[in-house]
Design a protein around this motif. Structure first.
Motif, PDB file in Angstrom:
ATOM      1  N   ALA A 245      -7.661 -54.741  43.656  1.00 15.52           N
ATOM      2  CA  ALA A 245      -8.162 -53.841  44.698  1.00 15.52           C
ATOM      3  C   ALA A 245      -7.320 -53.975  45.967  1.00 15.52           C
ATOM      4  CB  ALA A 245      -9.619 -54.137  44.996  1.00 15.52           C
ATOM      5  N   GLN A 247      -8.248 -53.323  49.088  1.00 10.98           N
ATOM      6  CA  GLN A 247      -9.059 -53.917  50.165  1.00 10.98           C
ATOM      7  C   GLN A 247      -8.428 -53.657  51.539  1.00 10.98           C
ATOM      8  OE1 GLN A 247      -9.638 -58.035  48.993  1.00 10.98           O
ATOM      9  NE2 GLN A 247     -11.382 -57.487  47.714  1.00 10.98           N
ATOM     10  N   VAL A 252     -11.760 -47.911  54.751  1.00 14.09           N
ATOM     11  CA  VAL A 252     -13.210 -47.941  54.963  1.00 14.09           C
ATOM     12  C   VAL A 252     -13.543 -47.230  56.275  1.00 14.09           C
ATOM     13  CG1 VAL A 252     -15.248 -49.406  55.134  1.00 14.09           C
ATOM     14  CG2 VAL A 252     -13.306 -50.144  53.737  1.00 14.09           C
ATOM     15  N   THR A 272     -19.247 -52.227  51.865  1.00  9.61           N
ATOM     16  CA  THR A 272     -19.925 -51.789  50.642  1.00  9.61           C
ATOM     17  C   THR A 272     -20.215 -50.286  50.659  1.00  9.61           C
ATOM     18  OG1 THR A 272     -22.154 -52.188  51.540  1.00  9.61           O
ATOM     19  CG2 THR A 272     -21.022 -54.055  50.479  1.00  9.61           C
ATOM     20  N   ASP A 274     -20.320 -46.584  50.025  1.00  8.90           N
ATOM     21  CA  ASP A 274     -19.901 -45.908  48.801  1.00  8.90           C
ATOM     22  C   ASP A 274     -19.105 -44.644  49.133  1.00  8.90           C
ATOM     23  OD1 ASP A 274     -19.549 -45.195  46.209  1.00  8.90           O
ATOM     24  OD2 ASP A 274     -21.620 -44.580  45.828  1.00  8.90           O
ATOM     25  N   SER A 275     -17.809 -44.742  48.941  1.00  7.98           N
ATOM     26  CA  SER A 275     -16.913 -43.609  49.147  1.00  7.98           C
ATOM     27  C   SER A 275     -15.667 -43.842  48.311  1.00  7.98           C
ATOM     28  CB  SER A 275     -16.523 -43.487  50.621  1.00  7.98           C
ATOM     29  OG  SER A 275     -15.415 -42.611  50.777  1.00  7.98           O
ATOM     30  N   ASN A 278     -13.100 -45.926  49.936  1.00  7.02           N
ATOM     31  CA  ASN A 278     -13.339 -47.346  50.180  1.00  7.02           C
ATOM     32  C   ASN A 278     -12.601 -48.164  49.134  1.00  7.02           C
ATOM     33  OD1 ASN A 278     -14.240 -49.941  50.559  1.00  7.02           O
ATOM     34  ND2 ASN A 278     -16.402 -49.389  50.755  1.00  7.02           N
ATOM     35  N   THR A 279     -11.464 -48.738  49.527  1.00  7.99           N
ATOM     36  CA  THR A 279     -10.634 -49.477  48.573  1.00  7.99           C
ATOM     37  C   THR A 279     -11.155 -50.890  48.323  1.00  7.99           C
ATOM     38  OG1 THR A 279      -9.150 -50.088  50.398  1.00  7.99           O
ATOM     39  CG2 THR A 279      -8.540 -48.156  49.067  1.00  7.99           C
ATOM     40  N   TYR A 280     -12.286 -51.254  48.915  1.00  7.31           N
ATOM     41  CA  TYR A 280     -12.969 -52.481  48.530  1.00  7.31           C
ATOM     42  C   TYR A 280     -13.828 -52.238  47.288  1.00  7.31           C
ATOM     43  CZ  TYR A 280     -11.734 -55.157  52.711  1.00  7.31           C
ATOM     44  OH  TYR A 280     -11.044 -55.844  53.692  1.00  7.31           O
ATOM     45  N   ARG A 281     -14.337 -51.014  47.161  1.00 10.51           N
ATOM     46  CA  ARG A 281     -15.202 -50.697  46.033  1.00 10.51           C
ATOM     47  C   ARG A 281     -14.470 -50.045  44.868  1.00 10.51           C
ATOM     48  NH1 ARG A 281     -21.217 -48.713  47.114  1.00 10.51           N
ATOM     49  NH2 ARG A 281     -20.992 -48.833  44.855  1.00 10.51           N
ATOM     50  N   TYR A 282     -13.434 -49.290  45.191  1.00 10.84           N
ATOM     51  CA  TYR A 282     -12.741 -48.534  44.156  1.00 10.84           C
ATOM     52  C   TYR A 282     -11.282 -48.977  44.063  1.00 10.84           C
ATOM     53  CZ  TYR A 282     -16.861 -45.563  44.159  1.00 10.84           C
ATOM     54  OH  TYR A 282     -18.149 -45.096  44.061  1.00 10.84           O
TER      55      TYR A 282
END
Length: 350
Positions: A245, A247, A252, A272, A274-275, A278-282
């Protein structure tokens, strides 16, 4: 009266007429060559309409106090043979000029241009704010024109807007320029910057134009130091290669801004959100650019540094420290983040 006296009178009359004509010609030449200023304001603007004739232009200039009279201007046109060269547009006058100088200015097309500057790393809404603060138009008009995706369709046929494709620079535009005029100029500048050499490097790296511009926008938002761009690019390219990731905090922030939720500080809970941005989640790159990258970031995206770094953290002075292992990175975090902010709190600083 004798014929001799009649002849003398005729000669005298011719001499007088010649003298008057010579005096008039001299005065006309003087008015053509002498600087003149007949307006009291610091400056005046003259809008020359397309197709306007010399007589109409002369009357505008006289009425605004730029030239002394129509004959001086028309004589200057005749003498320079530039009557067909006069160009339409808005002209600014702020100092005494001769009729000859005025003709030269209009023939060269020295129209008045005003600058508008867009720094690197701005989003479309941030650019719209700059445009709104100018005299060119409204921010809404800018955002509307930024939806003209047909301007970039040859490079990115899936672009939903022109985010990332409006090249950051200073643009000199006539006062009558519209948002469309500016957007077209910015896209044209991007197409020039992202020329064949960069496109070939992108193809060699198996990256689409959209991927390169997206990666470059992350680099642009992460560092303002030219010497760090290629290293930041290497970190992201290395992470992409191993499926790690990215991150990237700016992604974000961008996601929160799009949702109208960003309050100026990035919190742990924000990570966290949700988008797809968001390169922390995806994993992987976000769906598109998050800002307008400059040439340095575009170049870094396709030619990263030859290093194995996977991490970096801010030194809190605009620079970053890089690491190739998580252990080394954690040590840097303790040094430049945890300890730094703890000492600031102990000193009563924010």
């Amino acid at each position: 009266m004798t014929l001799r006296r009649l002849g003398l009178l005729a000669l005298v009359g011719v001499a007088v007429v010649s003298a008057v004509a010579a005096l008039a010609a001299t005065r006309l030449v003087d008015r053509w060559e002498a600087p003149f200023r007949g307006y009291e304001s610091p400056e005046v603007f003259i809008e020359i309409a397309p197709g306007a004739g010399a007589l109409a232009i002369a009357r505008q200039l006289v009425g605004s106090g730029v030239v002394e009279d129509e004959w001086a201007f028309r004589y200057a046109l005749w003498k320079t043979d530039r009557g067909r060269d006069l160009q339409a547009g808005e002209y600014r006058f702020d100092e005494p000029l001769s009729a000859l100088d005025v003709v030269g200015k209009l023939a060269r097309g020295d129209v008045h241009l005003r600058p508008i500057t867009f720094p690197e790393g701005l989003t479309l809404p941030a650019m719209a704010e700059i445009f709104d603060a100018s005299d060119f138009g409204t921010g809404a008009a800018f955002l509307g024109s930024a939806g003209r995706v047909e301007l970039i369709a040859s490079l990115d046929p899936t672009a939903p807007d022109l985010e990332g494709y409006l090249f950051p620079d200073t643009y000199a535009l006539p006062r009558t320029a519209t948002a469309d005029d500016l957007i077209e100029a910015m896209v044209a500048r991007f197409l020039t910057a992202f020329g064949e050499p960069l496109r070939q490097r992108a193809a060699a790296a198996d990256l689409s134009v959209r991927e390169v511009v997206t990666l470059a926008s992350l680099i642009e938002r992460e560092t303002a130091l030219a010497e760090e761009r290629a290293v930041v690019a290497a970190v992201y390219r290395n992470r992409l290669r191993i499926g790690m990731a990215l991150q990237c905090d700016p992604t974000v922030i961008y996601a929160l801004e799009r949702a109208g939720l960003y309050e100026g500080n990035l919190t742990r809970d924000n990570l966290t959100f949700d988008s797809p941005y968001n390169t922390y989640r995806y994993p992987g790159l976000p769906p598109g650019p998050i800002a307008a990258p400059g040439l340095g970031s575009l170049e870094a995206a396709v030619q990263p540094a030859d290093v194995g770094h996977l991490y970096f953290v801010s030194r809190n002075d605009g620079s970053h420290v890089f690491a190739s292992s998580l252990r080394e990175h954690n040590r840097n975090v303790r040094e430049y983040q945890i300890r730094y902010f703890r000492e600031r709190r102990l000193r009563g600083e924010r």
